[in-house]
Motif scaffolding. Sequence first.
Motif, PDB file in Angstrom:
ATOM      1  N   ARG A 245       0.827  -1.205   0.000  1.00 42.49           N
ATOM      2  CA  ARG A 245       0.000   0.000   0.000  1.00 42.49           C
ATOM      3  C   ARG A 245       0.861   1.255   0.000  1.00 42.49           C
ATOM      4  O   ARG A 245       0.590   2.215  -0.741  1.00 42.49           O
ATOM      5  CB  ARG A 245      -0.931  -0.017   1.209  1.00 42.49           C
ATOM      6  N   ARG A 246       1.900   1.258   0.847  1.00 41.53           N
ATOM      7  CA  ARG A 246       2.790   2.418   0.862  1.00 41.53           C
ATOM      8  C   ARG A 246       3.487   2.579  -0.481  1.00 41.53           C
ATOM      9  O   ARG A 246       3.668   3.697  -0.979  1.00 41.53           O
ATOM     10  CB  ARG A 246       3.824   2.270   1.979  1.00 41.53           C
ATOM     11  N   PHE A 247       3.856   1.436  -1.064  1.00 41.98           N
ATOM     12  CA  PHE A 247       4.539   1.488  -2.350  1.00 41.98           C
ATOM     13  C   PHE A 247       3.638   2.101  -3.422  1.00 41.98           C
ATOM     14  O   PHE A 247       4.055   2.948  -4.207  1.00 41.98           O
ATOM     15  CB  PHE A 247       4.964   0.073  -2.747  1.00 41.98           C
ATOM     16  N   VAL A 248       2.369   1.667  -3.439  1.00 38.57           N
ATOM     17  CA  VAL A 248       1.436   2.202  -4.432  1.00 38.57           C
ATOM     18  C   VAL A 248       1.210   3.688  -4.207  1.00 38.57           C
ATOM     19  O   VAL A 248       1.186   4.486  -5.157  1.00 38.57           O
ATOM     20  CB  VAL A 248       0.110   1.419  -4.378  1.00 38.57           C
ATOM     21  N   HIS A 253       2.430   9.167  -5.995  1.00 41.52           N
ATOM     22  CA  HIS A 253       2.909  10.523  -5.739  1.00 41.52           C
ATOM     23  C   HIS A 253       4.109  10.865  -6.610  1.00 41.52           C
ATOM     24  O   HIS A 253       4.174  11.971  -7.187  1.00 41.52           O
ATOM     25  CB  HIS A 253       3.274  10.648  -4.258  1.00 41.52           C
ATOM     26  N   GLU A 254       5.051   9.919  -6.705  1.00 43.44           N
ATOM     27  CA  GLU A 254       6.247  10.193  -7.499  1.00 43.44           C
ATOM     28  C   GLU A 254       5.923  10.347  -8.981  1.00 43.44           C
ATOM     29  O   GLU A 254       6.561  11.127  -9.682  1.00 43.44           O
ATOM     30  CB  GLU A 254       7.266   9.059  -7.299  1.00 43.44           C
ATOM     31  N   LEU A 255       4.965   9.595  -9.471  1.00 45.83           N
ATOM     32  CA  LEU A 255       4.574   9.731 -10.873  1.00 45.83           C
ATOM     33  C   LEU A 255       3.771  11.007 -11.108  1.00 45.83           C
ATOM     34  O   LEU A 255       3.860  11.623 -12.181  1.00 45.83           O
ATOM     35  CB  LEU A 255       3.763   8.509 -11.311  1.00 45.83           C
ATOM     36  N   ARG A 256       2.984  11.401 -10.130  1.00 46.44           N
ATOM     37  CA  ARG A 256       2.149  12.577 -10.310  1.00 46.44           C
ATOM     38  C   ARG A 256       2.979  13.864 -10.333  1.00 46.44           C
ATOM     39  O   ARG A 256       2.655  14.816 -11.072  1.00 46.44           O
ATOM     40  CB  ARG A 256       1.113  12.638  -9.183  1.00 46.44           C
ATOM     41  N   SER A 257       4.065  13.897  -9.547  1.00 51.72           N
ATOM     42  CA  SER A 257       4.864  15.126  -9.472  1.00 51.72           C
ATOM     43  C   SER A 257       5.485  15.499 -10.814  1.00 51.72           C
ATOM     44  O   SER A 257       5.308  16.635 -11.292  1.00 51.72           O
ATOM     45  CB  SER A 257       5.934  14.973  -8.394  1.00 51.72           C
ATOM     46  N   ARG A 411      12.004   1.940   0.447  1.00 55.71           N
ATOM     47  CA  ARG A 411      11.580   2.460  -0.847  1.00 55.71           C
ATOM     48  C   ARG A 411      11.043   3.880  -0.711  1.00 55.71           C
ATOM     49  O   ARG A 411      10.311   4.177   0.230  1.00 55.71           O
ATOM     50  CB  ARG A 411      10.524   1.544  -1.461  1.00 55.71           C
ATOM     51  N   PHE A 412      11.393   4.698  -1.673  1.00 58.01           N
ATOM     52  CA  PHE A 412      10.977   6.094  -1.758  1.00 58.01           C
ATOM     53  C   PHE A 412      11.462   6.903  -0.555  1.00 58.01           C
ATOM     54  O   PHE A 412      10.820   7.874  -0.162  1.00 58.01           O
ATOM     55  CB  PHE A 412       9.444   6.206  -1.877  1.00 58.01           C
ATOM     56  N   THR A 413      12.563   6.502   0.027  1.00 54.78           N
ATOM     57  CA  THR A 413      13.138   7.264   1.129  1.00 54.78           C
ATOM     58  C   THR A 413      14.235   8.166   0.579  1.00 54.78           C
ATOM     59  O   THR A 413      15.177   7.697  -0.068  1.00 54.78           O
ATOM     60  CB  THR A 413      13.722   6.329   2.200  1.00 54.78           C
ATOM     61  N   ARG A 414      14.098   9.445   0.847  1.00 53.08           N
ATOM     62  CA  ARG A 414      15.121  10.409   0.440  1.00 53.08           C
ATOM     63  C   ARG A 414      15.405  11.318   1.623  1.00 53.08           C
ATOM     64  O   ARG A 414      14.468  11.790   2.289  1.00 53.08           O
ATOM     65  CB  ARG A 414      14.650  11.241  -0.767  1.00 53.08           C
TER      66      ARG A 414
END
Length: 466
Positions: A245-248, A253-257, A411-414
């Motif tokens: 769920r977090r991945f989706v 979010h990453e694709l929308r930006s 994943r998706f950690t920056r």
Amino acid sequence: MTRRTVRRSARRALPPWRRPASIRVRVTLLTTLAVALPLALGVVGAANALRPLLLQNSAEYLSATVAGERPDGADDPEQNLRRLADELTDNPRLEARLHTTTGPGPAGDDTDPDLGDLSLWPWTDPARARPVIQRTLTVGRPDGSTLVLQVASRLQHEQYLLNTVLLATTAGTALVTALVTALTWAVAGRVLSPVEGIRRRFAELTAHDLGHRVPVPGTRDEVARLARTMNATLDRLQSAVEQQRRFVADASHELRSPLAALRAELEIALARPDLADWPEVVRGALGDTERLQHLVTDLLLLARLDAEDTSRRPAAPVDLGDLVREEAARRRPPAHLTLTVRTAPGPVLVDGHRALLTRVLGNLLDNAERYAAATVSVGLGFDHRRREAVLEVRDDGPGIPPEDRARVFERFTRLDEARTRDSGGAGLGLAIARHIAALHHGTLEVAACPDGALLRARLPAGNAGP
């Protein structure tokens, strides 16, 4: 409709008496049969063994009675024989019959007894028993005829004894079987009650609510182990679902930006086409498109690594020294960075997939180049004690705080320094690298370093390793 669905529909259409019984019923039936059959065979065997003993006892009683009541003296044998017949007639266990035959009678006074048979049916009427065991006494007359006395056992007493034994043993067998059946039913219900509790709790689980856990009985048997295993599996399932769920959400979010940025740039340019710098607009759109391409490529790779068991792929020996040198020669780092490579002498072989291992090194170098101030170094060695290849990538950037060294592989950690559109990645590179290292039975971690960041990967050596 699949064949399995057809079978399930046919099973549901069966009448209740044709459906498979529950485990409790089957265990009770099997235990009852296991107890009742040997007991029934034992009753029949005991009756068969008792029957000849009773017949032999009847024959011995007949012989003893006839011999004991036969009057002594030979002055009038016929009168003595008639008196004996009268005396034996009063015995309820015997039957005497006196008759005359022409010619000589049976040779001798006694004949061997015919042991006959007794009925094994416990409700046989003893009064209808057929007299078969007999003794014959004869007296010759002057006229040539013979007076014959035949004495037979009625077998009523013996049949009554056999009936009593059969009824008692049958009743005992029925009582023992009933007790075993009731005990088995109770014990099976008690043993299987935790299973029913597990089933009810497991039926409450849904894809949106995985917080339930099955009850664990306070025993150390197979049911308790099953419950603990199911709870552990549910923990992993819940963790995987939450991670998915977090991945989706993060992927959306990453694709929308970048899509929103690309659309905004194009809408602004189209609003005032005469004032737009179209080469710059195209370059900006191309940058956003490349970022989208890299992000989609990483997402597809993660999805494939999650869905596919790459450990089943045929692995081949890979020389990490050649792989490091080829990747370093292929890369074009920014002008302000210097890339240095140091490898161990000789081949450093591991069993794995060359393309995936190349991706590990490439992601580590991308991460180092993003944060390095002036230098990036790659080191490859071999740990002979642990028989592991050691790959290190180091940069002289700001480093990774100790509290973030585990989080950077999520994943998706920056980190805050990376949250820029121009230099920051999507936060998937290190997650992919660690995932690939784990698939090769290796590890990837952030090692302690006085300055900058040091990422160290350890991979088990192949069969042909040094």
